[in-house]
Every structure is written in structure tokens, then in C-alpha cells.
Write an enzyme that holds these catalytic residues in place. Structure first.
Site, PDB file in Angstrom:
ATOM      1  N   SER A 265      90.594 -61.983  32.752  1.00  0.00           N
ATOM      2  CA  SER A 265      90.644 -61.816  31.398  1.00  0.00           C
ATOM      3  C   SER A 265      89.391 -60.737  30.802  1.00  0.00           C
ATOM      4  O   SER A 265      88.496 -61.274  31.133  1.00  0.00           O
ATOM      5  CB  SER A 265      90.741 -63.170  30.631  1.00  0.00           C
ATOM      6  OG  SER A 265      90.206 -63.163  29.440  1.00  0.00           O
ATOM      7  N   LYS A 266      90.155 -60.131  29.836  1.00  0.00           N
ATOM      8  CA  LYS A 266      89.122 -59.237  29.082  1.00  0.00           C
ATOM      9  C   LYS A 266      88.230 -60.186  28.325  1.00  0.00           C
ATOM     10  O   LYS A 266      87.055 -59.744  28.174  1.00  0.00           O
ATOM     11  CB  LYS A 266      89.600 -58.113  28.606  1.00  0.00           C
ATOM     12  CG  LYS A 266      90.478 -57.046  29.247  1.00  0.00           C
ATOM     13  CD  LYS A 266      90.931 -56.028  28.188  1.00  0.00           C
ATOM     14  CE  LYS A 266      91.379 -54.896  29.419  1.00  0.00           C
ATOM     15  NZ  LYS A 266      91.775 -53.917  28.405  1.00  0.00           N
ATOM     16  N   ARG A 267      88.425 -61.230  27.893  1.00  0.00           N
ATOM     17  CA  ARG A 267      87.735 -61.994  27.021  1.00  0.00           C
ATOM     18  C   ARG A 267      86.549 -62.699  27.961  1.00  0.00           C
ATOM     19  O   ARG A 267      85.557 -62.619  27.719  1.00  0.00           O
ATOM     20  CB  ARG A 267      88.601 -63.199  26.377  1.00  0.00           C
ATOM     21  CG  ARG A 267      89.525 -62.605  25.397  1.00  0.00           C
ATOM     22  CD  ARG A 267      90.373 -63.571  24.648  1.00  0.00           C
ATOM     23  NE  ARG A 267      89.512 -64.058  23.483  1.00  0.00           N
ATOM     24  CZ  ARG A 267      89.540 -63.559  22.547  1.00  0.00           C
ATOM     25  NH1 ARG A 267      90.191 -62.275  21.974  1.00  0.00           N
ATOM     26  NH2 ARG A 267      88.648 -64.335  21.598  1.00  0.00           N
ATOM     27  N   ARG A 268      87.140 -63.600  28.947  1.00  0.00           N
ATOM     28  CA  ARG A 268      86.231 -64.452  29.676  1.00  0.00           C
ATOM     29  C   ARG A 268      85.545 -63.899  30.714  1.00  0.00           C
ATOM     30  O   ARG A 268      84.365 -64.179  31.000  1.00  0.00           O
ATOM     31  CB  ARG A 268      87.221 -65.585  30.331  1.00  0.00           C
ATOM     32  CG  ARG A 268      87.599 -66.351  29.239  1.00  0.00           C
ATOM     33  CD  ARG A 268      88.413 -67.367  30.415  1.00  0.00           C
ATOM     34  NE  ARG A 268      89.344 -66.860  31.331  1.00  0.00           N
ATOM     35  CZ  ARG A 268      90.747 -66.705  31.184  1.00  0.00           C
ATOM     36  NH1 ARG A 268      91.280 -67.338  30.211  1.00  0.00           N
ATOM     37  NH2 ARG A 268      91.456 -66.121  32.076  1.00  0.00           N
TER      38      ARG A 268
END
Length: 498
Positions: free
Chosen positions: A250-253
Site C-alpha cells: 500500500s502506498k500509505r503504509r
RNA sequence: GGCCCCAUCGUCUAGAGGCCUAGGACACCACCCUCUCAAGGUGGAGACACGGGUUCGAACCCCGUUGGGGCUGCCA
């Protein structure tokens, strides 16, 4: 095999994802292996989230990784007319219907259904096309098979497929529609992409076949019509890249930006080699192989089925191997990419692509001095970004003293002061080359009843600020007698409390 | 929930019925080398998820179970 045409179709919504990199690599390897064409297509139909500058980032990353597209970048935003034409054809042939249901309304109606998904409420209502979302009528019976080169045949029964949306109420086409129109127009022969897209493959096939069957000989204005049957592409769904929790990256995590690895001093050939290993392996026991070997041996049929964990530790190790393979000249050039020949000074950049300035005043840098230390640095780093930290003491007016190091090698060593004293005396008279410094330090140590390892520790910390670093005597040689003596005396001053 | 995919050391993988006492790499541990730290060398520990079949023989084939993941958006 006739020359294949493959593509990667990222959407410009952020930095370049390592997963996109792996997909691009497999496409590129496949194209190179079979003398095909590697195409870049920007999927920017979602106008609210796309930004043009990300397109440059995609191209830059591909070029950096050595996979420059043979065609493109094409942009979906420039092909609206084609999608509208396809929508017209599909609408006219009765494959589409207008729908005004909101997601919430559908959810409320179908909450207790055994088979969730759109319930077909608007199917026969005959709503006008304008201003409405358009849904594709999936057949009630039968099934669609996806013949996948890595997974074999995957079957989807039509009764489990809902009537999916192909165009927004504002008229803009959605992914499944635009994607398939492009693949037809661009004569894509193999769709090689992530496994998460496997469920959309039967929808794509349904649209493809509907287009084949519709609007006979409707070619107008030199454009190909939809009546001609076009060969379906071969599919190849690659295993996903996952994090340590086995979830989709994920780009977030997760640390997934290729740009970030680039700035940290990972070599493109190392990243590319590592990426190739995520879901496939070259023949034999060798993992670190030249790109040519990758190209010669790559086969979609050999790609793994299960998700792969992106392991930065292993990437780092491989990167270190690639760094050590470099000639010293190349290593120096990579660490410090540009030097003004007139001034012998860099342009403020150190780690290759990073904008980060060096940790020392640029005017104190000396290319010749760095060149002497470079071979010693080269075998000690896993990434280029680690290099400045190993030589900063040479270019800084004062070493940055790590207090834990000071405490360990000097603070807790009652003999440190005496040893430093003796070293100063010895260094004042010795020839200033590494070999002589080594011998002199050995002698100082013997006087104090210490082995070299224990004798050099206080000296290292006094001069470089740390207990670890490049070999000490070469470092001393490069620093020069005056500066070394000055630092040793300064350390002595600190020990005795000034 | 429904649909779909997946299942060999902690991780990436080799393995396409007998070559498997399951090989390599990263990580880990020990030792060697050594002025520190690395690098390098040697060695070690470490896996076929489970249960049924099929077969003379299964990590490899089939079925089931369990576990994990993806999709299920008027995102891609």
C-alpha cells in the site's frame, strides 16, 4: 511467435510503485525476449486524481530502470472520442442500459441477497442515456473463461457477475471500457498485469466480444470500426507484491516508491535484478545475473502463482554486491554524479539522485582525497547514501563526536589519555603514510600493553568521532599530520576537562 | 457474505512422480580473516499446512479441510 505488443498502463496518481516496476519489468523482459514492442499508456480517465507531473515521474523511473518504452506515453485523456464511439456502438447494439441507482440504494436493497451486487433494477426501465451511468448487460447464463498464461484457465459463471458500470453519469468512460478499447486499438497481444485485475478480465472479454459482434463495417473517417473481430489478447496475471503482513503493498503504509529507493542510492541494475526475482527465478543457482540473462531466459509460463514479499534486506544485500562490482571510478562517479571540472567541486548533490546536500561545507570537499578513500568506502556500503557518513570526518572542520562512542572508547578507558599522549609523540616523528602509522600505533600499543585493536580505538574516536569507520591509518594519512595532531590534542583537552 | 486466486525453511525461491537424506539466496548463529566496521571464507540451525485418495512410488496428480490474499467503487 509474431512480434508481441505489450503495455503497462499505470495511472498517474502518485509516485512510481515498485509493483508497477515489477509489472513493467516482466512486460519489458517479455517484449525483449520475443522481439516485441513495449508500450506505455497513461490511464488518466479519473480526471480528479490525475496530475500531469506524475506522468514525467513514470517515464523517468522507467528510463532510470533501463526500460524505456518503445511507444508512448499514450494518454487516455487524449482518446475520449474512441471511448465515446465504443459506447455508442455498445449502446446501439443493446449491450448497455442507463442506471440511476446510487451505491447506497443498491446496498440497501440487496443487503440480504444471497448473491450481492447490482440487482438489475434499471435493466428494463429504458432510462435515457444522457446523464446516467451506463451498465453492461452481463449474460444470464453461461460462463466466460480467462485463458491465463501463468494460471491456466479461470472460469467465471455469468450468474455471479453483476451488470457492471462502464461509463459515469457525466459520460466519462471507466477503466474496463477504456482499457479494452485501448488494447484493441493498440493491437495488444499480451496483457501482463497484477493478479488483482484477474476479476476484471471476464468483464473485459465480454466487452471485447460485444464490440466484435456489433456495428458491422461501421468504420468511418479512416478509423477502424468495431465490426471486425479482433483476436483477444493472451492474459498473464502476475502474483502480487505484499508487505510483511502478506497484504497488498500500500502506498500509505509501505515503502513502495521507486523514487525513494533511487534517492537512497540503490542502483537501477540492482533494483531491476531484485524485482525480477519476485515471482520468477533465472535458471541455475545464481540470483545475481546480468540483464541479458534475464531477457534470454524469461518465460511467463515459469512465473510463480503465489504473492511475494518485497524484502528490503535482500534488496540491500544485492545492491551492495552491485556496488562492489563497480570499478572505483564508476563508484566515485555514481556517488558524486557531477563535478565542475574547473573548480573540482560538486553541485551540492551527493547521493546520486537526491537533492540532499553533503553533510559538510561544499568548499571543503576535495575530490582527490575522496578518491583515495573511495575503495575503502565502496566495500563497506550497501547503498550509495551511506557513503557520505563514512567520510564526513575528513571534510568537516571538526569531527562530529558520537557520545556513545566517546564514552565507550575514551570515557570508560582510564588509559585513554596516556595512550593519546603517546600517539601524539609517536605521530610527530613518523613518516606520514598508512604503513608507518600502522607500525607507530602498534608500538604505542605495545608500550601500553595493548593489542592494536584496543590501541586504535581511542585514536579513532578522537580523530573521526566514532568507533566505526574506514580503516584508521589510511584515514589518518589522508587527513594529514597537522589535523590529526590537532584533533588528538583537542580530545586530550576534553578528557582533562577544560 | 459472494466470486476468484494462492499454499516448499522467517523471507525470495529450486523442484514439472523415483535424481530429495528437499538445493540456492537474504536474514540468523558460530568460527576464520582482521586496526574498528564491513566485505570475504567455512560451517550450522531452519520448510514440503493438514486429511484423504491415485500410484510399486507424491513436495510434485485428484478431492476435501484449514489458513492467507484479491475483487466485490459512477477508482485503476
Amino acid at each position: 511467435m509474431a512480434a508481441p505488443r505489450v503495455r503497462i498502463a499505470p495511472s498517474p496518481t502518485g509516485f512510481f510503485h515498485v509493483g508497477t516496476g515489477r509489472t513493467a519489468l516482466y512486460n519489458w523482459l517479455f517484449a525483449r525476449r520475443h522481439g516485441g514492442v513495449f508500450i506505455l499508456r497513461i490511464e488518466d480517465t479519473d480526471t480528479e486524481r490525475n496530475r500531469e507531473e506524475w506522468v514525467d515521474g513514470i517515464v523517468d523511473a522507467l528510463v532510470w530502470l533501463g526500460m524505456e518504452p518503445d511507444e508512448g506515453p499514450y494518454r487516455q485523456s487524449e482518446r475520449r472520442a474512441r471511448y465515446q464511439a465504443a459506447l455508442d456502438t455498445l449502446w446501439d447494439a443493446g449491450h448497455l442500459y442507463a442506471c440511476e441507482c446510487t451505491r447506497d440504494a443498491v446496498r440497501a436493497r440487496t443487503a440480504s441477497n444471497a448473491t450481492p451486487g447490482y440487482d438489475g433494477l434499471c435493466r428494463e426501465r429504458g432510462l435515457p442515456r444522457e446523464g446516467h451511468a451506463l451498465r453492461f448487460r452481463t449474460p444470464a447464463d453461461g460462463e466466460t473463461q480467462v485463458h491465463d498464461l501463468v494460471r491456466g484457465t479461470v472460469t467465471f459463471r455469468h450468474e455471479t457477475m453483476e451488470d457492471f458500470v462502464v461509463a459515469r453519469s457525466n459520460g466519462e468512460p471507466l477503466f474496463v471500457l477504456a482499457n479494452i478499447v485501448d488494447d484493441r486499438d493498440m493491437k495488444i497481444t499480451h496483457v501482463i498485469r497484477g493478479e488483482e485485475l484477474l476479476p476484471s478480465a471476464p468483464k473485459a472479454i465480454l466487452i471485447w466480444q460485444a464490440l466484435d459482434a456489433s456495428g458491422e463495417g461501421e468504420a468511418g473517417e479512416g478509423e477502424a470500426g468495431w465490426g471486425e473481430a479482433t483476436d483477444l489478447p493472451a492474459w498473464a496475471h502476475l502474483p502480487m507484491l505484499v508487505n510483511e503482513k502478506r497484504e497488498k503493498l500500500s502506498k500509505r503504509r509501505d515503502a513502495v516508491a521507486v523514487e525513494m529507493y533511487r534517492e537512497e542510492g540503490f542502483l537501477p541494475e540492482a533494483l531491476r535484478n531484485y524485482l525480477a526475482l519476485l515471482g520468477w527465478s533465472p535458471p541455475g543457482d545464481q540470483e545475481k545475473v546480468p540483464v541479458q540473462v534475464l531477457v534470454e531466459s524469461f518465460a511467463l509460463e515459469d512465473v510463480n502463482h503465489s504473492p511475494a514479499f518485497f524484502d528490503v534486506k535482500k534488496l540491500s544485500h544485492m545492491n551492495g554486491e552491485y556496488i562492489r562490482d563497480l570499478s572505483v571510478e564508476d563508484f566515485v562517479a555514481r556517488v558524486r554524479p557531477w563535478v565542475d571540472p574547473a573548480t573540482e567541486r560538486g553541485a551540492g548533490r551527493w547521493v546520486p539522485e537526491s537533492a540532499a546536500p553533503p553533510p559538510w561545507p561544499e568548499e571543503r570537499f576535495d575530490a582527490e582525497v575522496f578518491g583515495r578513500l573511495a575503495p575503502l568506502v565502496q566495500e563497506r556500503v550497501a547503498t550509495l547514501a551511506e557513503a557520505p557518513g563514512l567520510v564526513d570526518f575528513v571534510f568537516l572542520p571538526e569531527p562530529v563526536t558520537d557520545e556513545a562512542s566517546w564514552d565507550k572508547a575514551i570515557g570508560k578507558d582510564p588509559g585513554a589519555a596516556g595512550l593519546l599522549d603517546a600517539a601524539i609523540a609517536a605521530y610527530e616523528g613518523t613518516e606520514w603514510v598508512a604503513g608507518a602509522l600502522h607500525a607507530a600505533t602498534l608500538a604505542v600499543g605495545e608500550q601500553a600493553g595493548r593489542k592494536l585493536a584496543r590501541a586504535q580505538a581511542p585514536i579513532r574516536v578522537a580523530v573521526t568521532g566514532r568507533t566505526v569507520g574506514p580503516p584508521l591509518f589510511e584515514s589518518l594519512e589522508v587527513l594529514g599530520r597537522d589535523e590529526v595532531l590537532r584533533r588528538l590534542r583537542a580530545a586530550l583537552g576534553r578528557i582533562r576537562g577544560d
